[in-house]
Design a protein around this motif. Structure first.
Motif, PDB file in Angstrom:
ATOM      1  N   LYS A   1      58.764  17.558  16.882  1.00 45.48           N
ATOM      2  CA  LYS A   1      57.360  17.264  16.628  1.00 45.48           C
ATOM      3  C   LYS A   1      56.883  16.361  17.759  1.00 45.48           C
ATOM      4  O   LYS A   1      57.418  15.275  17.976  1.00 45.48           O
ATOM      5  CB  LYS A   1      57.164  16.561  15.292  1.00 45.48           C
ATOM      6  CG  LYS A   1      55.679  16.373  14.945  1.00 45.48           C
ATOM      7  CD  LYS A   1      55.479  15.525  13.715  1.00 45.48           C
ATOM      8  CE  LYS A   1      55.724  16.306  12.468  1.00 45.48           C
ATOM      9  NZ  LYS A   1      55.412  15.498  11.259  1.00 45.48           N
TER      10      LYS A   1
ATOM     11  N   ILE B   1      49.962  15.616  19.994  1.00 47.85           N
ATOM     12  CA  ILE B   1      49.064  16.623  20.573  1.00 47.85           C
ATOM     13  C   ILE B   1      48.384  16.143  21.856  1.00 47.85           C
ATOM     14  O   ILE B   1      48.064  16.949  22.728  1.00 47.85           O
ATOM     15  CB  ILE B   1      48.011  17.073  19.525  1.00 47.85           C
ATOM     16  CG1 ILE B   1      47.290  18.357  19.960  1.00 47.85           C
ATOM     17  CG2 ILE B   1      46.978  15.991  19.278  1.00 47.85           C
ATOM     18  CD1 ILE B   1      48.080  19.596  19.757  1.00 47.85           C
TER      19      ILE B   1
ATOM     20  N   GLU C   1      53.721  25.338  15.057  1.00 43.38           N
ATOM     21  CA  GLU C   1      52.519  24.841  14.397  1.00 43.38           C
ATOM     22  C   GLU C   1      51.783  23.888  15.323  1.00 43.38           C
ATOM     23  O   GLU C   1      52.400  23.093  16.028  1.00 43.38           O
ATOM     24  CB  GLU C   1      52.898  24.125  13.096  1.00 43.38           C
ATOM     25  CG  GLU C   1      51.714  23.613  12.317  1.00 43.38           C
ATOM     26  CD  GLU C   1      52.110  23.078  10.952  1.00 43.38           C
ATOM     27  OE1 GLU C   1      52.517  23.887  10.106  1.00 43.38           O
ATOM     28  OE2 GLU C   1      52.010  21.860  10.751  1.00 43.38           O
ATOM     29  N   ILE C   2      50.475  23.997  15.283  1.00 42.25           N
ATOM     30  CA  ILE C   2      49.620  23.074  16.034  1.00 42.25           C
ATOM     31  C   ILE C   2      48.630  22.478  15.046  1.00 42.25           C
ATOM     32  O   ILE C   2      47.961  23.209  14.315  1.00 42.25           O
ATOM     33  CB  ILE C   2      48.847  23.797  17.169  1.00 42.25           C
ATOM     34  CG1 ILE C   2      49.822  24.447  18.139  1.00 42.25           C
ATOM     35  CG2 ILE C   2      47.910  22.824  17.879  1.00 42.25           C
ATOM     36  CD1 ILE C   2      49.150  25.312  19.204  1.00 42.25           C
ATOM     37  N   THR C   3      48.554  21.149  15.007  1.00 46.49           N
ATOM     38  CA  THR C   3      47.563  20.463  14.168  1.00 46.49           C
ATOM     39  C   THR C   3      46.756  19.545  15.076  1.00 46.49           C
ATOM     40  O   THR C   3      47.012  19.474  16.279  1.00 46.49           O
ATOM     41  CB  THR C   3      48.238  19.619  13.055  1.00 46.49           C
ATOM     42  OG1 THR C   3      48.849  18.472  13.654  1.00 46.49           O
ATOM     43  CG2 THR C   3      49.252  20.435  12.273  1.00 46.49           C
ATOM     44  N   LYS C   4      45.832  18.822  14.490  1.00 47.14           N
ATOM     45  CA  LYS C   4      45.029  17.896  15.299  1.00 47.14           C
ATOM     46  C   LYS C   4      45.843  16.691  15.774  1.00 47.14           C
ATOM     47  O   LYS C   4      45.442  15.992  16.696  1.00 47.14           O
ATOM     48  CB  LYS C   4      43.791  17.436  14.536  1.00 47.14           C
ATOM     49  CG  LYS C   4      44.058  16.653  13.288  1.00 47.14           C
ATOM     50  CD  LYS C   4      42.753  16.283  12.577  1.00 47.14           C
ATOM     51  CE  LYS C   4      42.988  15.458  11.353  1.00 47.14           C
ATOM     52  NZ  LYS C   4      43.414  14.109  11.574  1.00 47.14           N
ATOM     53  N   ASP C   5      47.037  16.466  15.162  1.00 52.23           N
ATOM     54  CA  ASP C   5      47.846  15.298  15.500  1.00 52.23           C
ATOM     55  C   ASP C   5      49.133  15.618  16.265  1.00 52.23           C
ATOM     56  O   ASP C   5      49.642  14.778  16.998  1.00 52.23           O
ATOM     57  CB  ASP C   5      48.232  14.535  14.227  1.00 52.23           C
ATOM     58  CG  ASP C   5      47.014  14.027  13.484  1.00 52.23           C
ATOM     59  OD1 ASP C   5      46.114  13.473  14.144  1.00 52.23           O
ATOM     60  OD2 ASP C   5      46.968  14.201  12.250  1.00 52.23           O
ATOM     61  N   TYR C   6      49.683  16.814  16.064  1.00 53.06           N
ATOM     62  CA  TYR C   6      50.992  17.123  16.653  1.00 53.06           C
ATOM     63  C   TYR C   6      51.186  18.618  16.857  1.00 53.06           C
ATOM     64  O   TYR C   6      50.435  19.435  16.335  1.00 53.06           O
ATOM     65  CB  TYR C   6      52.119  16.575  15.774  1.00 53.06           C
ATOM     66  CG  TYR C   6      52.131  17.158  14.379  1.00 53.06           C
ATOM     67  CD1 TYR C   6      52.742  18.392  14.120  1.00 53.06           C
ATOM     68  CD2 TYR C   6      51.530  16.495  13.319  1.00 53.06           C
ATOM     69  CE1 TYR C   6      52.742  18.940  12.857  1.00 53.06           C
ATOM     70  CE2 TYR C   6      51.532  17.031  12.053  1.00 53.06           C
ATOM     71  CZ  TYR C   6      52.135  18.260  11.818  1.00 53.06           C
ATOM     72  OH  TYR C   6      52.134  18.801  10.565  1.00 53.06           O
ATOM     73  N   VAL C   7      52.264  18.921  17.590  1.00 53.61           N
ATOM     74  CA  VAL C   7      52.720  20.292  17.814  1.00 53.61           C
ATOM     75  C   VAL C   7      54.187  20.338  17.393  1.00 53.61           C
ATOM     76  O   VAL C   7      54.948  19.424  17.705  1.00 53.61           O
ATOM     77  CB  VAL C   7      52.612  20.678  19.312  1.00 53.61           C
ATOM     78  CG1 VAL C   7      53.219  22.044  19.567  1.00 53.61           C
ATOM     79  CG2 VAL C   7      51.180  20.629  19.780  1.00 53.61           C
TER      80      VAL C   7
END
Length: 180
Positions: free
Chosen positions: A92, A95, A117-123
């Motif tokens: 993890k 981002i 997975e890509i979120t606004k906080d991490y990849v």
């Protein structure tokens, strides 16, 4: 001389067996580097894959002792050269570095990894390979401050075209039938 061995243990799924297996290693002061348990290709039979670093003589003694455990059908040991094996790792990563440059993307592509997975906080990045491969990717990604990292235990199959457990079970069944 100590070297890495892969021990495979086949059993039915019984409560407490993992504890009894690990006690065998503990009593001999052998550290388990990796442990994976899953169903095998044979219905109702489970496979323990255990990686240790030990002498061959000591490994043979452990395998013999493991086979004496109730519920263990058969145990084998192999060298890395006799097996095909992999591990999976998840990383993890924040981002922000991705927005700033394409460095992480290049590292992921070069390593043959993939983004899960890509979120606004991490990849979340996934890498399958040998321990050295997954560790090398960790070191590259850690330049961007890896938030979490996990590596699975080893999964392995023999290079031998014959499934040794199947042969053992056939021989055992033939012997038992001859007693009738």
């Amino acid at each position: 001389m100590k070297k890495e061995f892969i021990i495979t243990i086949f059993s039915e799924n019984h409560i407490g067996l993992l504890t009894r297996i690990t006690i065998v290693f503990t009593r001999r002061k052998i550290n388990i580097d990796s442990l994976t348990v899953s169903e095998s290709a044979l219905q109702g039979i489970y496979k323990f894959t255990i990686v240790i670093r030990e002498t061959e003589a000591q490994t043979q003694k452990v395998v013999n002792q493991l086979e004496k455990l109730i519920d263990v059908l058969k145990a084998f040991y192999h060298t890395n050269e006799e097996m095909i094996y992999q591990e999976i790792a998840l990383y993890k990563v924040p981002i922000e570095p991705i927005y700033e440059s394409d460095a992480i993307e290049k590292i992921v592509r070069k390593a043959g990894a993939r983004i899960l997975e890509i979120t606004k906080d991490y990849v979340v990045v996934e890498k399958t390979g040998h321990k050295e491969d997954t560790q090398a990717l960790f070191e590259e990604l850690n330049k961007f401050h890896v938030m979490q990292f996990i590596r699975s235990g080893r999964v392995a199959i023999t290079r031998d075209p014959i499934e040794r457990l199947s042969e053992f079970l056939k021989e055992r069944d033939a012997f038992l039938n001859s007693l009738d």
